[in-house]
Scaffold this motif. Structure first.
Motif, PDB file in Angstrom:
ATOM      1  N   LEU B  26     -10.773 -18.617 -18.303  1.00 55.06           N
ATOM      2  CA  LEU B  26     -10.669 -18.498 -19.691  1.00 55.06           C
ATOM      3  C   LEU B  26     -11.966 -17.897 -20.343  1.00 55.06           C
ATOM      4  CD1 LEU B  26      -8.271 -21.122 -20.888  1.00 55.06           C
ATOM      5  CD2 LEU B  26      -7.612 -18.659 -20.851  1.00 55.06           C
ATOM      6  N   LEU B  27     -13.149 -18.575 -20.164  1.00 50.19           N
ATOM      7  CA  LEU B  27     -14.325 -18.153 -20.734  1.00 50.19           C
ATOM      8  C   LEU B  27     -14.768 -17.001 -20.446  1.00 50.19           C
ATOM      9  CD1 LEU B  27     -15.790 -21.949 -20.469  1.00 50.19           C
ATOM     10  CD2 LEU B  27     -15.183 -20.546 -22.512  1.00 50.19           C
ATOM     11  N   GLU B  28     -14.563 -16.726 -18.926  1.00 53.27           N
ATOM     12  CA  GLU B  28     -15.208 -15.365 -18.464  1.00 53.27           C
ATOM     13  C   GLU B  28     -14.321 -14.278 -18.959  1.00 53.27           C
ATOM     14  OE1 GLU B  28     -15.580 -16.393 -14.261  1.00 53.27           O
ATOM     15  OE2 GLU B  28     -17.291 -17.776 -14.799  1.00 53.27           O
ATOM     16  N   ALA B  29     -13.132 -14.357 -18.989  1.00 51.82           N
ATOM     17  CA  ALA B  29     -12.204 -13.527 -19.549  1.00 51.82           C
ATOM     18  C   ALA B  29     -12.420 -13.100 -21.193  1.00 51.82           C
ATOM     19  CB  ALA B  29     -10.656 -13.906 -19.340  1.00 51.82           C
ATOM     20  N   ALA B  30     -12.916 -14.115 -21.786  1.00 50.94           N
ATOM     21  CA  ALA B  30     -13.146 -14.069 -23.176  1.00 50.94           C
ATOM     22  C   ALA B  30     -14.211 -13.243 -23.493  1.00 50.94           C
ATOM     23  CB  ALA B  30     -13.136 -15.274 -24.015  1.00 50.94           C
ATOM     24  N   VAL B  31     -15.513 -13.515 -22.767  1.00 48.89           N
ATOM     25  CA  VAL B  31     -16.402 -12.646 -22.981  1.00 48.89           C
ATOM     26  C   VAL B  31     -16.107 -10.992 -22.424  1.00 48.89           C
ATOM     27  CG1 VAL B  31     -18.860 -12.173 -21.791  1.00 48.89           C
ATOM     28  CG2 VAL B  31     -18.152 -14.457 -22.777  1.00 48.89           C
ATOM     29  N   SER B  32     -15.481 -10.885 -21.360  1.00 51.49           N
ATOM     30  CA  SER B  32     -15.363  -9.434 -20.826  1.00 51.49           C
ATOM     31  C   SER B  32     -14.402  -8.678 -21.937  1.00 51.49           C
ATOM     32  CB  SER B  32     -14.364  -9.388 -19.644  1.00 51.49           C
ATOM     33  OG  SER B  32     -15.156 -10.199 -18.745  1.00 51.49           O
ATOM     34  N   GLU B  36     -15.459  -5.519 -24.142  1.00 56.51           N
ATOM     35  CA  GLU B  36     -14.835  -4.333 -23.936  1.00 56.51           C
ATOM     36  C   GLU B  36     -14.096  -3.762 -25.408  1.00 56.51           C
ATOM     37  OE1 GLU B  36     -12.456  -4.665 -20.380  1.00 56.51           O
ATOM     38  OE2 GLU B  36     -13.854  -5.258 -19.228  1.00 56.51           O
ATOM     39  N   HIS B  37     -13.472  -4.919 -25.957  1.00 56.68           N
ATOM     40  CA  HIS B  37     -12.451  -4.586 -27.062  1.00 56.68           C
ATOM     41  C   HIS B  37     -12.846  -4.940 -28.458  1.00 56.68           C
ATOM     42  CE1 HIS B  37      -9.833  -3.502 -23.904  1.00 56.68           C
ATOM     43  NE2 HIS B  37      -9.905  -4.759 -23.415  1.00 56.68           N
ATOM     44  N   GLY B  38     -14.068  -5.683 -28.502  1.00 57.05           N
ATOM     45  CA  GLY B  38     -14.559  -6.185 -29.738  1.00 57.05           C
ATOM     46  C   GLY B  38     -13.698  -7.219 -30.257  1.00 57.05           C
ATOM     47  N   TRP B  39     -14.189  -7.762 -31.644  1.00 52.93           N
ATOM     48  CA  TRP B  39     -13.472  -8.841 -31.992  1.00 52.93           C
ATOM     49  C   TRP B  39     -12.158  -8.610 -32.494  1.00 52.93           C
ATOM     50  CZ3 TRP B  39     -13.735 -13.778 -32.242  1.00 52.93           C
ATOM     51  CH2 TRP B  39     -13.115 -14.637 -33.142  1.00 52.93           C
ATOM     52  N   ALA B  40     -11.998  -7.548 -32.952  1.00 52.00           N
ATOM     53  CA  ALA B  40     -10.569  -7.186 -33.579  1.00 52.00           C
ATOM     54  C   ALA B  40      -9.584  -7.120 -32.502  1.00 52.00           C
ATOM     55  CB  ALA B  40     -10.476  -5.750 -34.230  1.00 52.00           C
ATOM     56  N   GLY B  41      -9.951  -6.802 -31.338  1.00 49.41           N
ATOM     57  CA  GLY B  41      -9.073  -6.616 -30.144  1.00 49.41           C
ATOM     58  C   GLY B  41      -9.139  -7.969 -29.393  1.00 49.41           C
ATOM     59  N   SER B  42      -9.765  -8.863 -29.720  1.00 50.25           N
ATOM     60  CA  SER B  42      -9.807 -10.148 -28.914  1.00 50.25           C
ATOM     61  C   SER B  42      -9.194 -11.500 -29.600  1.00 50.25           C
ATOM     62  CB  SER B  42     -11.378 -10.559 -28.514  1.00 50.25           C
ATOM     63  OG  SER B  42     -11.928  -9.623 -27.976  1.00 50.25           O
ATOM     64  N   THR B  43      -7.987 -11.828 -28.996  1.00 44.72           N
ATOM     65  CA  THR B  43      -7.085 -12.942 -29.371  1.00 44.72           C
ATOM     66  C   THR B  43      -6.882 -13.700 -28.170  1.00 44.72           C
ATOM     67  OG1 THR B  43      -5.066 -11.723 -28.684  1.00 44.72           O
ATOM     68  CG2 THR B  43      -5.884 -11.462 -30.998  1.00 44.72           C
ATOM     69  N   VAL B  47      -6.743 -12.899 -23.786  1.00 45.19           N
ATOM     70  CA  VAL B  47      -7.384 -13.678 -23.008  1.00 45.19           C
ATOM     71  C   VAL B  47      -6.772 -14.371 -22.251  1.00 45.19           C
ATOM     72  CG1 VAL B  47      -9.406 -15.209 -22.894  1.00 45.19           C
ATOM     73  CG2 VAL B  47      -9.651 -13.473 -24.864  1.00 45.19           C
ATOM     74  N   ALA B  48      -5.740 -14.979 -22.575  1.00 43.63           N
ATOM     75  CA  ALA B  48      -4.963 -15.976 -21.574  1.00 43.63           C
ATOM     76  C   ALA B  48      -4.271 -15.021 -20.716  1.00 43.63           C
ATOM     77  CB  ALA B  48      -3.765 -16.673 -22.393  1.00 43.63           C
ATOM     78  N   GLU B  49      -3.696 -13.702 -21.009  1.00 40.26           N
ATOM     79  CA  GLU B  49      -3.039 -13.057 -19.952  1.00 40.26           C
ATOM     80  C   GLU B  49      -4.054 -12.507 -19.101  1.00 40.26           C
ATOM     81  OE1 GLU B  49      -0.587 -10.025 -22.167  1.00 40.26           O
ATOM     82  OE2 GLU B  49      -0.601  -8.847 -20.107  1.00 40.26           O
ATOM     83  N   ARG B  50      -5.288 -11.931 -19.600  1.00 39.92           N
ATOM     84  CA  ARG B  50      -6.138 -11.560 -18.698  1.00 39.92           C
ATOM     85  C   ARG B  50      -6.538 -12.440 -17.731  1.00 39.92           C
ATOM     86  NH1 ARG B  50     -10.541  -7.450 -20.949  1.00 39.92           N
ATOM     87  NH2 ARG B  50     -11.911  -7.096 -18.865  1.00 39.92           N
ATOM     88  N   ALA B  51      -6.656 -13.805 -18.070  1.00 38.23           N
ATOM     89  CA  ALA B  51      -7.097 -14.832 -17.196  1.00 38.23           C
ATOM     90  C   ALA B  51      -6.186 -15.496 -16.190  1.00 38.23           C
ATOM     91  CB  ALA B  51      -7.804 -16.012 -17.990  1.00 38.23           C
ATOM     92  N   THR B 108     -28.862  -6.372 -21.674  1.00 39.03           N
ATOM     93  CA  THR B 108     -28.231  -5.165 -21.609  1.00 39.03           C
ATOM     94  C   THR B 108     -26.927  -5.285 -20.989  1.00 39.03           C
ATOM     95  OG1 THR B 108     -29.761  -4.990 -19.528  1.00 39.03           O
ATOM     96  CG2 THR B 108     -30.513  -3.858 -21.496  1.00 39.03           C
ATOM     97  N   GLY B 109     -26.480  -6.598 -20.634  1.00 40.66           N
ATOM     98  CA  GLY B 109     -25.360  -6.630 -19.830  1.00 40.66           C
ATOM     99  C   GLY B 109     -23.729  -7.114 -20.811  1.00 40.66           C
ATOM    100  N   PRO B 110     -22.826  -7.371 -20.299  1.00 42.72           N
ATOM    101  CA  PRO B 110     -21.495  -7.517 -21.172  1.00 42.72           C
ATOM    102  C   PRO B 110     -21.789  -8.928 -21.808  1.00 42.72           C
ATOM    103  CG  PRO B 110     -21.141  -7.403 -18.774  1.00 42.72           C
ATOM    104  CD  PRO B 110     -22.385  -7.375 -19.046  1.00 42.72           C
ATOM    105  N   LEU B 111     -22.620  -9.570 -21.635  1.00 45.95           N
ATOM    106  CA  LEU B 111     -22.980 -10.965 -22.396  1.00 45.95           C
ATOM    107  C   LEU B 111     -23.373 -10.349 -23.666  1.00 45.95           C
ATOM    108  CD1 LEU B 111     -23.053 -13.838 -23.358  1.00 45.95           C
ATOM    109  CD2 LEU B 111     -25.429 -13.724 -22.114  1.00 45.95           C
ATOM    110  N   PHE B 112     -24.302  -9.498 -23.868  1.00 48.19           N
ATOM    111  CA  PHE B 112     -25.135  -9.285 -24.976  1.00 48.19           C
ATOM    112  C   PHE B 112     -24.097  -8.402 -26.007  1.00 48.19           C
ATOM    113  CE2 PHE B 112     -27.333  -6.032 -27.787  1.00 48.19           C
ATOM    114  CZ  PHE B 112     -27.801  -6.728 -28.550  1.00 48.19           C
ATOM    115  N   ARG B 113     -23.299  -7.522 -25.011  1.00 47.50           N
ATOM    116  CA  ARG B 113     -22.229  -6.668 -25.855  1.00 47.50           C
ATOM    117  C   ARG B 113     -21.411  -7.846 -26.391  1.00 47.50           C
ATOM    118  NH1 ARG B 113     -20.951  -1.086 -24.588  1.00 47.50           N
ATOM    119  NH2 ARG B 113     -22.658  -1.267 -23.145  1.00 47.50           N
ATOM    120  N   ALA B 114     -20.846  -8.609 -25.829  1.00 51.75           N
ATOM    121  CA  ALA B 114     -19.915  -9.718 -26.428  1.00 51.75           C
ATOM    122  C   ALA B 114     -20.570 -10.666 -27.492  1.00 51.75           C
ATOM    123  CB  ALA B 114     -19.460 -10.612 -25.223  1.00 51.75           C
ATOM    124  N   ALA B 115     -21.814 -10.914 -27.347  1.00 52.96           N
ATOM    125  CA  ALA B 115     -22.598 -11.771 -28.276  1.00 52.96           C
ATOM    126  C   ALA B 115     -22.535 -10.858 -29.588  1.00 52.96           C
ATOM    127  CB  ALA B 115     -23.852 -12.125 -27.880  1.00 52.96           C
TER     128      ALA B 115
END
Lengths: 203, 203
Positions: B26-32, B36-43, B47-51, B108-115
């Protein structure tokens, strides 16, 4: 030859002035709106209302939401650049500390906040992305030029270009660190120290 | 005293493992998802479906959207910190260039983008803001500690603390510059130059 009568001209000039004033009000309202409410909360209607302009008039100036907000960030960035140059009319005159502080200031106000919202939105929205990318690169180049001038940096020397770029990257990072909390006290110490480091590096 | 039978224990341990594995997915799916989709696209549902986890199971682990995404950014930040320390098991061993490059890579990776999406959302959402502020300060302190260790920086000397802070601010700014375009080539030159400048500044 037809031509424009004196009466026509007298009427047109104030009309152009009014139009320009409306445009400016919209641009400034758009930047405030983005800074305060983010991209999701920023629409042409909200900005028109904030600027005291009809929605029709707003759409006459800016047909799309993307037009309005990219134009707004560009306009305010240009205003800030002009103001920055005006702060140091004779160049830095040797006071690199003051120049570094002023450059960093570019990234800690509502303009940076607005630009940040636009960048982040653009990273997820295909309609916005190419325009913001192009805008960012244009504004970035201009800021770099100003920094080089004001710091009296000699870019023909190896490494100087990258030193100035890194300084502007640091300024952007300081802007980000100021997003959620007032980071002014820490920032001041970092700026003082990096101005010393820069003085050494630029010679 | 009641107590736990051997059979009970044998059943419980794999269950805990499964639960931990679900949590991690769940945590890894939430960061991805954030990246990728920003806060508005992240529920939580997305994330549950993705995980590959049921919505109920996801809500068992993370009752609210804020819980899930702040925990996710913290978890991945800790993973990255551990990985960074593991890269230099004997400390920097004098190679500050490699350390500076690795520190900048954190941003410069997905973590920074997510943060970044989380920070920007928090700047407009009162429910998110205090939690992200607290998270940012905790992660920031830990990154600073790692940087000081790996750079073998002596913070008892005047200015050294601020030099390291400024470097991490620069790294954050470089992360931002990488948001819309691949900035790797320019970044490499800036990192090489500033590693030299830093070598000088840290002595």
């Amino acid at each position: 030859m037809g031509g424009v009568s004196t009466a026509d001209r007298a009427e047109r000039v104030p009309k152009q002035d009014r139009s320009r004033a409306t445009r400016q009000r919209l641009l400034e309202a758009a930047v405030s709106c983005l800074a305060e409410h983010g991209w999701a909360g920023s629409t042409v209607s909200v900005v028109a209302e904030r600027a005291g302009v009809s929605r029709g008039a707003a759409q006459h100036h800016f047909p799309t939401r993307e037009d309005l907000f990219t134009a707004a960030v560009e306009y305010v960035a240009e205003e800030r650049s002009t103001a920055l140059r005006a702060l140091f009319p004779q160049g830095a005159a040797g006071d690199r500390h003051a120049v570094v502080a002023a450059l960093v200031d570019l990234y800690t106000g509502p303009l940076f906040r607005a630009a940040l919202h636009l960048w982040v939105a653009a990273s997820n929205e295909d309609q916005l992305r190419p325009r913001v990318t192009e805008l960012e690169s244009r504004v970035g180049r201009e800021t770099h030029r100003i920094a080089v001038d004001l710091l009296a940096a000699d870019e023909t020397l190896p490494g100087v270009r990258e030193t100035v770029q890194g300084l502007l990257d640091m300024a952007r990072g300081l802007g980000l660190a100021n997003l959620l909390t007032d980071d002014a006290a820490r920032r001041e110490r970092v700026v003082a120290q990096w101005a010393d480091v820069l003085e050494e590096a630029l010679g």
